[in-house]
Design an enzyme around this catalytic site. Sequence first.
Site, PDB file in Angstrom:
ATOM      1  N   HIS A   1      64.841  15.281  93.209  1.00 25.48           N
ATOM      2  CA  HIS A   1      65.349  15.791  94.493  1.00 25.48           C
ATOM      3  C   HIS A   1      64.652  15.078  95.651  1.00 25.48           C
ATOM      4  O   HIS A   1      65.282  14.678  96.635  1.00 25.48           O
ATOM      5  CB  HIS A   1      65.076  17.295  94.617  1.00 25.48           C
ATOM      6  CG  HIS A   1      66.023  18.176  93.846  1.00 25.48           C
ATOM      7  ND1 HIS A   1      67.388  18.094  93.985  1.00 25.48           N
ATOM      8  CD2 HIS A   1      65.795  19.178  92.955  1.00 25.48           C
ATOM      9  CE1 HIS A   1      67.964  19.013  93.192  1.00 25.48           C
ATOM     10  NE2 HIS A   1      67.018  19.670  92.562  1.00 25.48           N
TER      11      HIS A   1
ATOM     12  N   GLU B   1      71.682  17.785  92.337  1.00 23.47           N
ATOM     13  CA  GLU B   1      71.321  18.099  90.946  1.00 23.47           C
ATOM     14  C   GLU B   1      71.541  16.894  90.032  1.00 23.47           C
ATOM     15  O   GLU B   1      70.837  16.735  89.037  1.00 23.47           O
ATOM     16  CB  GLU B   1      72.116  19.300  90.438  1.00 23.47           C
ATOM     17  CG  GLU B   1      71.601  20.624  90.969  1.00 23.47           C
ATOM     18  CD  GLU B   1      70.164  20.927  90.544  1.00 23.47           C
ATOM     19  OE1 GLU B   1      69.879  20.898  89.344  1.00 23.47           O
ATOM     20  OE2 GLU B   1      69.321  21.187  91.424  1.00 23.47           O
TER      21      GLU B   1
ATOM     22  N   HIS C   1      61.983  16.987  87.705  1.00 26.72           N
ATOM     23  CA  HIS C   1      63.205  17.469  88.349  1.00 26.72           C
ATOM     24  C   HIS C   1      63.053  17.439  89.885  1.00 26.72           C
ATOM     25  O   HIS C   1      63.886  16.856  90.587  1.00 26.72           O
ATOM     26  CB  HIS C   1      63.491  18.888  87.859  1.00 26.72           C
ATOM     27  CG  HIS C   1      64.726  19.513  88.408  1.00 26.72           C
ATOM     28  ND1 HIS C   1      65.905  19.565  87.708  1.00 26.72           N
ATOM     29  CD2 HIS C   1      64.975  20.118  89.593  1.00 26.72           C
ATOM     30  CE1 HIS C   1      66.830  20.174  88.434  1.00 26.72           C
ATOM     31  NE2 HIS C   1      66.286  20.527  89.594  1.00 26.72           N
ATOM     32  N   GLU C   2      61.977  18.033  90.379  1.00 26.04           N
ATOM     33  CA  GLU C   2      61.793  18.096  91.833  1.00 26.04           C
ATOM     34  C   GLU C   2      61.520  16.709  92.415  1.00 26.04           C
ATOM     35  O   GLU C   2      61.884  16.424  93.560  1.00 26.04           O
ATOM     36  CB  GLU C   2      60.673  19.077  92.197  1.00 26.04           C
ATOM     37  CG  GLU C   2      60.878  20.513  91.691  1.00 26.04           C
ATOM     38  CD  GLU C   2      62.210  21.149  92.075  1.00 26.04           C
ATOM     39  OE1 GLU C   2      62.828  20.718  93.068  1.00 26.04           O
ATOM     40  OE2 GLU C   2      62.647  22.077  91.356  1.00 26.04           O
TER      41      GLU C   2
END
Length: 500
Positions: A266, A292, A262-263
Amino acid sequence: MGAYDDLKARLGEINDLHSSAAILDWDQHVMMPARGAAIRAEQLATLGNLAHEMFVDDETGRLLDAAASSVDSQPYDSDEASLVRVTRRDWEKARRIPSELTADMTRQASLAIPIWVEARRTSDYKAFLPALQRNLDLRKRYVECFEGTFDEAYDVLLDDYEPGMRTAEVRHLFDYVKEHQAPLVRRAAEAAAGVTPPAGPWDIDTQKIFELEVAKAFGFDEDAWRLDKTVHPFATGAGSQDIRITTRYFTDHLGGLFGTMHETGHGLYEHQVSPTLERTPLGSGVSLGFHESQSRMWENLVGRGRPFWRHFFPRLAELFPSATAGFDSESWYRVMNTVEPSLIRVEADEATYNLHIILRFELEQAMINGTIALADLPGEWNRLMWEYLGIEVPDDANGVLQDTHWAGGSIGYFPTYALGNLIGAQVWSRIEADIPNLTASFEAGDFAPLRTWLGSHLHVLGRKFTPAETLERVVGTSSIDPAPYVAYLRDKLGDLYGVA
Ligand code: ZN
């Protein structure tokens, strides 16, 4: 272009203050000894105030006016015209808010956080109620600064996180999601009941090896990135070539891996913004929803996908022979996609996640519009958890007190998580049309085609355009469409559980 260069130089200095603060903030969460917190708060406040004062100053307005005439002949989508256009909008918005109110909101939020931490620990909503009431009152004063410029109060709050998005549009999107996703999830959860997740143990040093291999395959580059351990994972940095992501590790499940993916998503967004936008207000992702969409794409559409595990399961099994015993890539893929309604948003699976968000979105509107008294919030929370997810909330720690957002004064933030899911699926449909052998490349461990596509179609744009304009450029339509997301979920759950 003297005036334009003068504007850019000033914005560059303001940007330096912000990115320096970001590194101090990263340090606070990753490196700083605990007792450094008091003086760090002062340092961050000083940098924040300097940046804010320099930005809202009349001088910035004068430079904007002068720069506007010097970039007059530049096309709309040039860096120059975009910088002046977007910065003016930011400047006019920031000027509406009195500095005392900003200071009050910051101070009140930092007071409320420790109260919330203690209230959550003891599951005592009443202890948190006065702090929440003060945060809400301040947000209402904030809304008043924009009197007459929006249709409804919640629009003002939403606009800070998703510029240009209106509450009515989100309501419309979420109604569609609720209507189609809730029954689908209910059927999938029934079909998935009884599946037990692999218990581990997951050795932490070995997890670090595996996660770094995954992050590197996605685009993590040691010369421009760091991956460190923290309590609550986040992504930050000081420019496109200094990306800091953080994660956490558990010994009884692999949740940390999905956090890392997830990170990384980003981080990739920030890393691939055009170098020509560096040190300007345009040099980052366009909105939280778009951000997101990227983190969730790498975490869910890639990382919870069958092709990903076809490639990575053998390596996982090699590193964790006993924890993965009895599984092959297919059964592993299935168990990584178990659907189970649960109490805690941040632990929710891909299928149930949006329902947690919709609940918060509805409660936030009621709070800001005054149609619910804060004392009644826990009861309403529990009622909606039952209605949308079919589960009973045992106590407020596992209910209304679970998230940090309201304690930190953030109201209007939650919808961006679900909007990210919708935008991500919309972008994904376009990618699948553009890259026909996407599945084969993932199975071969090659994620460069996806990364490159995202870089050249979306990331490169930074904040040059509004979120709606950005969407239009990437997928050909300026409005968010929930249908691709629901279709994606229906296909995936249909394949996994035979539900549709
Ligand atoms: Zn995120």
